[in-house]
Scaffold this active site. Structure first.
Site, PDB file in Angstrom:
ATOM      1  N   LYS A   1     -21.239 -20.149  -9.466  1.00  0.00           N
ATOM      2  CA  LYS A   1     -20.520 -20.040 -10.743  1.00  0.00           C
ATOM      3  C   LYS A   1     -19.079 -19.587 -10.488  1.00  0.00           C
ATOM      4  O   LYS A   1     -18.135 -20.102 -11.080  1.00  0.00           O
ATOM      5  CB  LYS A   1     -21.249 -19.019 -11.626  1.00  0.00           C
ATOM      6  CG  LYS A   1     -20.763 -18.984 -13.045  1.00  0.00           C
ATOM      7  CD  LYS A   1     -21.668 -19.767 -13.924  1.00  0.00           C
ATOM      8  CE  LYS A   1     -21.186 -19.775 -15.352  1.00  0.00           C
ATOM      9  NZ  LYS A   1     -22.100 -20.487 -16.203  1.00  0.00           N
TER      10      LYS A   1
ATOM     11  N   TYR B   1       0.872  -1.183   0.000  1.00  0.00           N
ATOM     12  CA  TYR B   1       0.000   0.000   0.000  1.00  0.00           C
ATOM     13  C   TYR B   1       0.904   1.226   0.000  1.00  0.00           C
ATOM     14  O   TYR B   1       2.039   1.181  -0.479  1.00  0.00           O
ATOM     15  CB  TYR B   1      -0.940  -0.086   1.219  1.00  0.00           C
ATOM     16  CG  TYR B   1      -2.129   0.845   1.137  1.00  0.00           C
ATOM     17  CD1 TYR B   1      -2.935   0.886  -0.002  1.00  0.00           C
ATOM     18  CD2 TYR B   1      -2.445   1.688   2.190  1.00  0.00           C
ATOM     19  CE1 TYR B   1      -4.016   1.752  -0.072  1.00  0.00           C
ATOM     20  CE2 TYR B   1      -3.525   2.553   2.125  1.00  0.00           C
ATOM     21  CZ  TYR B   1      -4.309   2.586   0.987  1.00  0.00           C
ATOM     22  OH  TYR B   1      -5.369   3.438   0.914  1.00  0.00           O
TER      23      TYR B   1
END
Lengths: 156, 445
Positions: free
Chosen positions: B98, B43
């Site tokens: 899915k 970060y």
């Protein structure tokens, strides 16, 4: 598939032309419920077409062999207050889907315009539902412009 | 066909397990965090350098972030399974499932993302806005004809693959099964008379792929709920305005100008592909009996096929396939979509062309053929693990050939990469289970 030829309609064409006229009216219904087609439209269309032939209105068909695949109907109208006065009004124009996309519409419009001019028309006007964008595009592409708008509502 | 005990059991477990696990997929780290100091790299401030590199060349987002392996499974919930319009929240468990399959079989990071979008333009706008974060999009369970407009527009506009599994996925597996069925029954695609029963997402896409694969459009006959499509059908002008995909089929197929229903369509036909709606009873035995000898019959409605497979066989069909796993020859999208995206993502593809779908279908068919074709085995099954990297490599190759790949690689490299990435997904699952991070389902620990 035979190449369609444009010719004047005869009384023998009435049933086939009436069928195409009804198809055109049903298509109009897709654009606005005010064009809901009456139940006996086919019978009325037969009378309408045969009356048009008898009254010598312009009625051309596109025929592929013996099969009628397109129709254009127009009549002369007088404008009382405007000049030019004599209008050739195209009231019905329909081509079966499988014969579209091949310049037949353009050809039929040209022949209808010539016919109307010979009948004395000084301007050519076509009537189509405002929402029929395909028809609007067809005519504007060929130099037509919107002239009159009809506004409709059911009375309260 | 009543619900079986197995189906009831699966429903009970699905409810219990879904509650127990609170969702099927999640985001987990890919980088080590050894101490909080590492965040200065992952970060700020370190990450700014990565952002600037991507700002200079947006395609670097495929190299410096997880974009290269990330897709979203997007639905508006308007046509979910056989349940209909159940809304985006109702669609979420399906999209999660899915996403799990994408991960486990294809090594793809897939986000389940049902969205609230009331029309085509709304859905298109959402997907367009998400493009910068994604390597691809799987559209799912969107009603027809909305799904056609959404897919066509996004495919033309975006530079990541947009895939509608109900169209391309089903059609691709159908094609693979058909290639092998035709071979078993001594036919060629060109010259075979094929009836497509149903004109929804799957069959409209199947018709397009069949023609692109070499079928004569005149030999296709398509039926919808009103019967055979043909240019002079009464409602043809309505179709031209409401469903231009079906309208185009009406004008380009059915060279024999057949009108009527299933009986007329199937008379003398070689192949039936039914993807119409829950049966049985939509197609009758005597209608299939009117087909040619050695007929091929695909009955794809789930959970209950358009006619009972046994009835199709009794009516003379030689090969029968369904969408179900409890009958032979399951035409299952899961055989294709994980591999499609594995291959597409590995070459950073911009789109998945129909030629690529056809190439993938041929590879799927060839895979089954190598294992030995019989009338009861025309397709691989989901337990054939090697099929996924194999088809993925073909997809990558095809995307490169089609000029749609940002990254080029040899088939060997593509196969190696796909095998490795899928392998990581499976190893991760094993490790998470062994480590107790993913516990066994309740009652089985």
């Amino acid at each position: 598939m035979a190449v369609p030829k444009v010719r004047k309609a005869t009384m023998a064409d009435v049933p086939a032309v009436a069928d195409l006229v009804v198809r055109a009216k049903r298509l109009n219904n897709e654009f606005d419920p005010m064009f809901a087609v009456v139940a006996d439209a086919r019978e009325r269309a037969k009378a309408y077409v045969s009356d048009s032939i008898k009254a010598r209105h312009l009625l051309l068909v596109a025929a592929a062999g013996t099969k009628v695949v397109g129709v254009v109907r127009a009549e002369l109208r007088e404008r009382i207050f405007y000049s030019p006065e004599r209008t050739g009004l195209i009231t019905d124009f329909y081509i079966l889907p499988e014969f579209r996309r091949r310049a037949l519409g353009h050809d039929m419009l040209e022949q209808a315009s010539s016919g109307l001019r010979r009948m004395g028309a000084q301007i050519i006007v076509a009537e189509v539902p405002s929402q029929n964008e395909i028809a609007v595009k067809f005519y504007t592409k060929r130099g037509f412009r919107s002239l009159v708008q009809h506004f409709a509502k059911s009375p309260q | 066909m009543p619900r079986s005990r197995g189906e009831d059991e699966a429903s009970d477990k699905a409810l219990a397990y879904s509650k127990f696990y609170g969702g099927k997929v999640g985001v987990s780290p890919k980088v080590p965090v050894r101490s909080l100091q590492d965040f200065s790299v992952w970060y700020t401030p370190g990450v700014a350098a990565v952002s600037k590199a991507i700002q200079a060349n947006a395609d670097m987002s495929f190299e410096y972030t997880g974009r290269w392996n990330t897709i979203a499974v997007i639905s508006d919930g308007s046509r979910v399974l056989g349940l209909g319009d159940i809304g985006p929240e109702g669609a979420l468990p399906v999209m999660e499932g899915k996403a799990l399959i994408y991960n486990y079989l294809g090594g793809v990071n897939a986000y389940p993302l049902p969205v609230r979008a009331k029309d085509e333009a709304g859905l298109i706008s959402v997907v367009r806005a998400l493009e910068p974060s994604l390597g691809g999009v799987n559209l799912e369970d969107i009603e027809s004809p909305k799904c056609f407009e959404v897919l066509d527009t996004l495919r033309a506009e975006l530079t990541i693959p947009i895939w509608h599994d109900d169209q391309q996925g089903t059609a691709g597996v159908v094609l693979a099964g058909l290639f092998n069925s035709l071979e078993l029954t001594g036919r060629k695609l060109r010259g075979s008379r094929i009836v497509l029963f149903g004109a929804g997402a799957a069959n409209v896409a199947a018709a397009r792929l069949l023609v692109e694969a070499g079928a004569d459009p005149g030999d296709l006959v398509v039926l919808d709920s009103k019967g055979i499509l043909y240019p002079e059908r009464e409602d043809i002008d309505q179709l031209s305005l409401r469903n231009k995909w079906k309208y185009d089929l009406a004008l380009t197929t059915n060279g024999r100008d057949i009108s009527g229903g299933a009986k007329e369509a199937l008379e003398g036909a070689d192949v039936l592909i039914a993807s119409a709606g829950v049966g049985p009873g939509l197609i009758k035995k005597e209608e299939v009996a009117g087909m040619n000898d050695r007929a091929v019959v695909f009955l794809l409605a789930n959970p209950v096929p358009e006619m009972l497979p046994g009835d199709a066989l009794a009516a003379g069909a030689e090969i029968v396939a369904t969408g179900r796993s409890d009958f032979p020859n399951q035409v299952n999208n899961s055989l294709l979509f994980p591999a499609i995206f594995r291959g597409a993502l590995d070459v950073r593809a911009k789109t998945i062309t129909d030629a690529t779908v056809i190439a993938a279908a041929k590879e799927l068919a060839a895979f089954a053929k190598r294992k030995g074709l019989t009338p009861k085995r025309i397709l691989p099954t989901m337990t054939d693990w090697e099929v996924y990297p194999t088809v993925a490599a073909t997809v990558g190759e095809s995307a490169i050939r089609e000029g749609q790949a940002r990254k080029k690689a040899s088939r060997e490299d593509l196969l190696r990469t796909a095998t490795a990435v899928i392998g990581v997904a499976r190893k991760t699952m094993d490790a998470l289970r062994k480590g107790g991070i993913i516990p066994e389902p309740p009652g089985q620990g």
